[in-house]
Design an enzyme around this catalytic site. Structure first.
Site, mmCIF file in Angstrom:
data_model
loop_
_atom_site.group_PDB
_atom_site.id
_atom_site.type_symbol
_atom_site.label_atom_id
_atom_site.label_comp_id
_atom_site.label_asym_id
_atom_site.label_seq_id
_atom_site.Cartn_x
_atom_site.Cartn_y
_atom_site.Cartn_z
ATOM 1 N N ALA A 63 0.867 -1.177 0.000
ATOM 2 C CA ALA A 63 0.000 0.000 0.000
ATOM 3 C C ALA A 63 0.907 1.230 0.000
ATOM 4 C CB ALA A 63 -0.867 -0.026 1.252
ATOM 5 N N GLY A 102 0.535 -5.049 0.738
ATOM 6 C CA GLY A 102 -0.617 -4.979 -0.144
ATOM 7 C C GLY A 102 -0.321 -5.564 -1.527
ATOM 8 N N GLU A 105 -0.906 -9.139 -1.125
ATOM 9 C CA GLU A 105 -2.348 -9.332 -0.920
ATOM 10 C C GLU A 105 -3.104 -9.230 -2.242
ATOM 11 O OE1 GLU A 105 -2.346 -6.346 2.255
ATOM 12 O OE2 GLU A 105 -3.284 -7.851 3.521
ATOM 13 N N GLU A 125 4.195 -5.702 7.013
ATOM 14 C CA GLU A 125 3.447 -4.633 7.697
ATOM 15 C C GLU A 125 3.832 -4.495 9.155
ATOM 16 O OE1 GLU A 125 2.209 -6.741 5.504
ATOM 17 O OE2 GLU A 125 0.684 -5.802 4.251
HETATM 18 C C1 3H9 Z 1 0.683 -2.301 3.428
HETATM 19 O O1 3H9 Z 1 0.863 -2.765 2.351
HETATM 20 C C2 3H9 Z 1 -0.642 -2.345 4.163
HETATM 21 C C3 3H9 Z 1 -1.598 -3.315 3.561
HETATM 22 O O2 3H9 Z 1 -1.456 -4.586 4.152
HETATM 23 C C4 3H9 Z 1 -3.019 -2.919 3.875
HETATM 24 C C5 3H9 Z 1 -3.614 -1.819 3.134
HETATM 25 C C6 3H9 Z 1 -5.092 -1.636 3.442
HETATM 26 N N1 3H9 Z 1 4.645 3.458 0.040
HETATM 27 O O3 3H9 Z 1 13.323 1.689 0.264
HETATM 28 P P1 3H9 Z 1 13.723 2.425 -0.951
HETATM 29 C C7 3H9 Z 1 9.406 4.863 -1.264
HETATM 30 S S1 3H9 Z 1 1.900 -1.459 4.244
HETATM 31 C C8 3H9 Z 1 5.125 4.669 -0.251
HETATM 32 O O4 3H9 Z 1 14.772 3.461 -0.825
HETATM 33 P P2 3H9 Z 1 14.808 0.019 -2.119
HETATM 34 C C9 3H9 Z 1 10.523 5.167 -0.275
HETATM 35 O O5 3H9 Z 1 10.071 6.031 0.729
HETATM 36 C C10 3H9 Z 1 3.247 -1.502 3.123
HETATM 37 N N2 3H9 Z 1 6.420 4.897 -0.551
HETATM 38 O O6 3H9 Z 1 14.090 1.435 -2.165
HETATM 39 C C11 3H9 Z 1 11.549 5.796 -1.184
HETATM 40 O O7 3H9 Z 1 11.141 7.132 -1.445
HETATM 41 P P3 3H9 Z 1 12.251 8.266 -1.662
HETATM 42 C C12 3H9 Z 1 3.912 -2.806 3.087
HETATM 43 C C13 3H9 Z 1 7.237 3.853 -0.563
HETATM 44 O O8 3H9 Z 1 14.995 -0.377 -3.517
HETATM 45 C C14 3H9 Z 1 11.388 5.011 -2.483
HETATM 46 O O9 3H9 Z 1 10.082 4.440 -2.440
HETATM 47 N N3 3H9 Z 1 5.097 -2.714 2.294
HETATM 48 C C15 3H9 Z 1 6.794 2.559 -0.262
HETATM 49 O O10 3H9 Z 1 15.954 0.067 -1.202
HETATM 50 C C16 3H9 Z 1 12.403 3.919 -2.679
HETATM 51 O O11 3H9 Z 1 12.394 3.093 -1.505
HETATM 52 C C17 3H9 Z 1 6.278 -2.369 2.811
HETATM 53 O O12 3H9 Z 1 6.402 -2.161 3.991
HETATM 54 C C18 3H9 Z 1 5.430 2.383 0.045
HETATM 55 N N4 3H9 Z 1 4.921 1.160 0.334
HETATM 56 O O13 3H9 Z 1 13.767 -0.947 -1.410
HETATM 57 C C19 3H9 Z 1 7.427 -2.277 1.853
HETATM 58 N N5 3H9 Z 1 7.861 1.698 -0.328
HETATM 59 O O14 3H9 Z 1 13.059 7.825 -2.842
HETATM 60 C C20 3H9 Z 1 8.157 -0.986 2.065
HETATM 61 C C21 3H9 Z 1 8.916 2.446 -0.688
HETATM 62 O O15 3H9 Z 1 11.458 9.506 -1.836
HETATM 63 N N6 3H9 Z 1 9.214 -0.771 1.116
HETATM 64 N N7 3H9 Z 1 8.557 3.745 -0.836
HETATM 65 O O16 3H9 Z 1 13.060 8.264 -0.391
HETATM 66 C C22 3H9 Z 1 10.393 -1.420 1.167
HETATM 67 O O17 3H9 Z 1 10.628 -2.286 1.972
HETATM 68 C C23 3H9 Z 1 11.446 -1.003 0.174
HETATM 69 O O18 3H9 Z 1 11.102 0.277 -0.293
HETATM 70 C C24 3H9 Z 1 11.623 -1.936 -1.052
HETATM 71 C C25 3H9 Z 1 12.590 -1.276 -2.062
HETATM 72 C C26 3H9 Z 1 12.185 -3.277 -0.574
HETATM 73 C C27 3H9 Z 1 10.303 -2.169 -1.751
#
Ligand code: 3H9
Length: 690
Positions: A63, A102, A105, A125
């Protein structure tokens, strides 16, 4: 179609492509067109099957976290997944990169999931203080079983494609062009014909659940949650998937999600997610970087060896320098043994161990450092010794090589000023063990060149560190604040609090251990030596050291340790010593409550953080939080000291600091101007605008 979602048709197989860089988060501007596209394809008789894929480097990574805490715009993820499950023709998620939260999901809403061999799948999450809120806790156990789902959801750790295939989460793993494979897979499935069962109606994974074993594992995980609500909610939601009908379990998941997302712990953890990414950003992002092909490390003791391993683990060849062949072999032997432990624990293969060891080149000759592009010295913490090392480096290092000192306290400007190339000098303050601890304080000295700084910030990320750039002062951000946190420890003891009471106040707050447990673990002699060098005293700790009580390593410190035990027990001798020292000073012991302990230790911590911001030693309040959570065990559910100050109420902190200042006259309690301003405005922002 919108820019975020496009549809193509490959001879009857529709390909829906989500394109929302950088990580294809499910923002509103993705959800709306995605829903429209899926509804249209469901009703389009010319479409036999649907593939959902993503453009760019990854499948949907979750999400959109920036939308949390704001009103939810429809359609939400749950509505999309519910709609997906009404589609009678086969739906296939084509997963590359990471399918997280998400994103997974969404994939669980499809009949089938196919993955690139390098893909990772998970529900992280919990790391944001949440639980999967798009049906993940109810659908995942139906495929992989309740216990595996519990482990995945409570840890938040993703699994690889092969493991996901073995567990029944993924139906096929491919190498090469994933979308082509996914289209062929979907076409073949459609040709064979349905009916196709949505995960909603599958029970494969739940049939054999041993609820008693599940509960035992959940209880164990809950014990380790240390005050965090999300892991417990995750376990409860997975249990619901076993014991309740689908729709009831889904409704219960929703209720838990809504509660968590509005809570302080999730706010704190989301704050940390963005804070860590923000900390790695420097002004002037186009600053060129220097090429780093080989790293030199001076000193093969605990710190130097750990630093060398951190670079080798990140794929860098390392030249490790010692003063004698004997010391060098000792250091290399320790590194070898550390890797062997990883192999015996199963976290490293024999082959990977061999490969990592092959990165090391030992030397006792400074001339061998001439081929290094970054040289980190990790010698004894003494200005004269460090200057001597830098003098030698000045003579042998190639022009443009970055020269770093791993110091916890020393003035890096003084070191830089002692050689002919101060622009190449900076500090890299690693935390011990350096190959394990995530935090790296990168210290920018007065003359450090911008490209040297941006090179090491980039490098830190490549070796898996969480980097924070700080300025020069005694102890930088972390240790300077640690001193403020500890400044009242002795006074609290003398006034009547026992080490156990103080430590308990800390662990109840959420710290993994209290200051005295920490001192015993690290070795009390370190602080003793440091105090002696600076002409300082701490009557209780000094006396313990004079008695040879250095902590765990001598079996006695503030606590007593049974042979081999890590947890200490209260020692009546120490308590008697404290009473004696108090009596000598005419102090009448009194009962001290946990609230007072927190006020006199953590309020000065916040206050020192505010002073650090005022002095621009740290660029942002959130950088300080990143330091404290990653380097010192500040509870993540409280977001770091500066975030917590907001939760606690800066006005209250100021008021209590003023009270203690008046009562004791100690500087550490004198409220910083910025803290007072925070109390008025509710924000640390003023730091940036001044
Ligand atoms: C969820 O899904 C809830 C659901 O169950 C329910 C819904 C109802 N959203 O980490 P990076 C941005 S909760 C918005 O440096 P990498 C991040 O801030 C979510 N922004 O890259 C950064 O921005 P900036 C569950 C996001 O290659 C840029 O993207 N998912 C999100 O080292 C690059 O990120 C997670 O918790 C997001 N979801 O790693 C996964 N994700 O460049 C969270 C990233 O402006 N994300 N950004 O600083 C990660 O773990 C890592 O970003 C990922 C890539 C492994 C994907």
């Amino acid at each position: 179609m919108s820019n975020s979602v496009s549809v193509a048709n490959d001879s009857g197989v529709a390909i829906v492509t989500i394109d929302n860089p950088p990580v294809n988060a499910l923002s509103f501007h993705v959800r709306e067109p995605l829903m429209q596209a899926l509804v249209a394809l469901r009703d389009d008789a010319s479409v036999a099957a649907i593939v959902i894929a993503c453009a760019g480097r990854t499948f949907v990574a979750g999400a959109d976290i920036t939308e949390f805490g704001k009103p939810v715009l429809q359609p939400d993820l749950r509505a999309i997944v519910a709609m997906l499950e009404t589609i009678a023709k086969p739906t296939v998620a084509a997963i590359h990169g990471t399918a997280l939260g998400g994103g997974l999901e969404l994939a669980l809403g499809c009949h089938f999931r196919v993955a690139d061999a390098g893909a990772k799948l998970g529900l992280p999450e919990v790391k944001l203080g949440l639980l999967p809120g798009g049906g993940g806790t109810v659908r995942l156990p139906r495929l992989v079983g309740a216990v595996k789902a519990l482990r995945m959801i409570v840890s938040g750790a993703p699994i690889g494609a092969a493991e996901a295939h073995g567990a029944g989460l993924v139906d096929a793993v491919f190498e090469g062009d994933l979308v082509t494979h996914a289209v062929n897979f979907a076409r073949e499935i459609a040709r064979k014909g349905g009916p196709f069962t949505p995960v909603h109606d599958r029970n494969d994974g739940l049939k054999e659940t041993d609820l008693a074993a599940f509960d035992a594992e959940a209880a164990d995980l809950a014990r380790r949650a240390r005050g965090l609500e999300a892991p417990i909610a995750c376990a409860q939601a997975v249990r619901n998937a076993v014991t309740l009908p689908f729709d009831e379990a889904l409704a219960a998941e929703r209720a838990l999600f809504v509660k968590l997302v509005a809570g302080d712990q999730s706010r704190a953890q989301r704050h940390l997610f963005f804070a860590e990414r923000e900390a790695a950003k420097l002004p002037g992002k186009d600053t060129p970087k220097r090429r780093i092909a080989r790293v030199g490390v001076i000193g093969a003791g605990t710190m130097g060896g750990g630093i060398a391993m951190a670079f080798a683990n990140g794929g860098f060849p390392v030249t490790l320098l010692e003063t004698s062949e004997e010391a060098l072999q000792r250091g290399l032997g320790t590194i070898d043994r550390n890797y062997a432990v990883s192999v015996s624990r199963g976290s490293l293969t024999e082959e990977a161990k061999r490969q990592r060891l092959s990165q090391f080149k030992g030397s006792t000759d400074y001339a061998d450092l001439a081929e290094c592009d970054l040289i980190v010295e990790a010698v004894f913490e003494d200005m004269a010794v460090k200057k001597e090392v830098f003098g030698k480096l000045d003579a042998v290092a190639r022009p443009g090589a970055i020269l770093a000192t791993n110091t916890s306290y020393l003035d890096i400007n003084e070191i830089a000023g002692s050689i002919s190339r101060p622009q190449d000098v900076l500090g890299l303050h690693f935390f011990s063990p350096a190959n394990v601890m995530k935090l790296l304080e990168i210290v920018r000295a007065g003359k450090t060149a911008p490209d040297a700084l941006s090179t090491v910030v980039d490098l830190a990320r490549r070796i898996g560190k969480v980097a924070v750039v700080v300025g020069v002062c005694h102890g930088f951000v972390g240790n300077r604040m640690l001193a403020a946190r500890g400044s009242e420890s002795e006074a609290l003891l003398l006034e009547g609090a026992t080490p156990s009471e103080i430590d308990k106040a800390f662990t109840d707050f959420g710290w993994p251990m209290g200051p005295f447990q920490m001192g015993d673990l690290a070795g009390l002699d370190i602080g003793w030596r440091n105090r002696k060098a600076r002409g300082l005293t701490a009557v209780i700790a000094d006396t313990l050291c004079e008695q040879g009580r250095f902590g765990q390593k001598t079996g006695r410190g503030f606590y007593l340790y049974e042979a081999g035990a890590r947890a200490g027990v209260a020692d009546p001798e120490v308590e008697a010593l404290i009473r004696d020292k108090a009596a000598e000073r005419g102090i009448e012991p009194r009962a001290i409550c946990a609230e007072e302990i927190i006020e006199r230790t953590l309020y000065p911590l916040v206050n020192e953080g505010a002073k650090i911001l005022e002095e621009k030693i740290a660029a942002r309040a959130s950088d300080i939080d990143v330091v404290w959570v990653n380097g010192y065990g500040f509870p993540i559910g409280k977001g770091g000291p500066m975030f917590w100050a907001g939760l606690e109420g800066a006005a209250r902190i100021v008021e209590r600091l003023e009270y203690w200042h008046q009562r004791t006259g100690k500087d550490v309690f004198k409220p910083a101007l910025l803290l007072k301003r925070m109390a008025e405005t509710g924000s640390w922002e003023a730091e940036a605008t001044d």
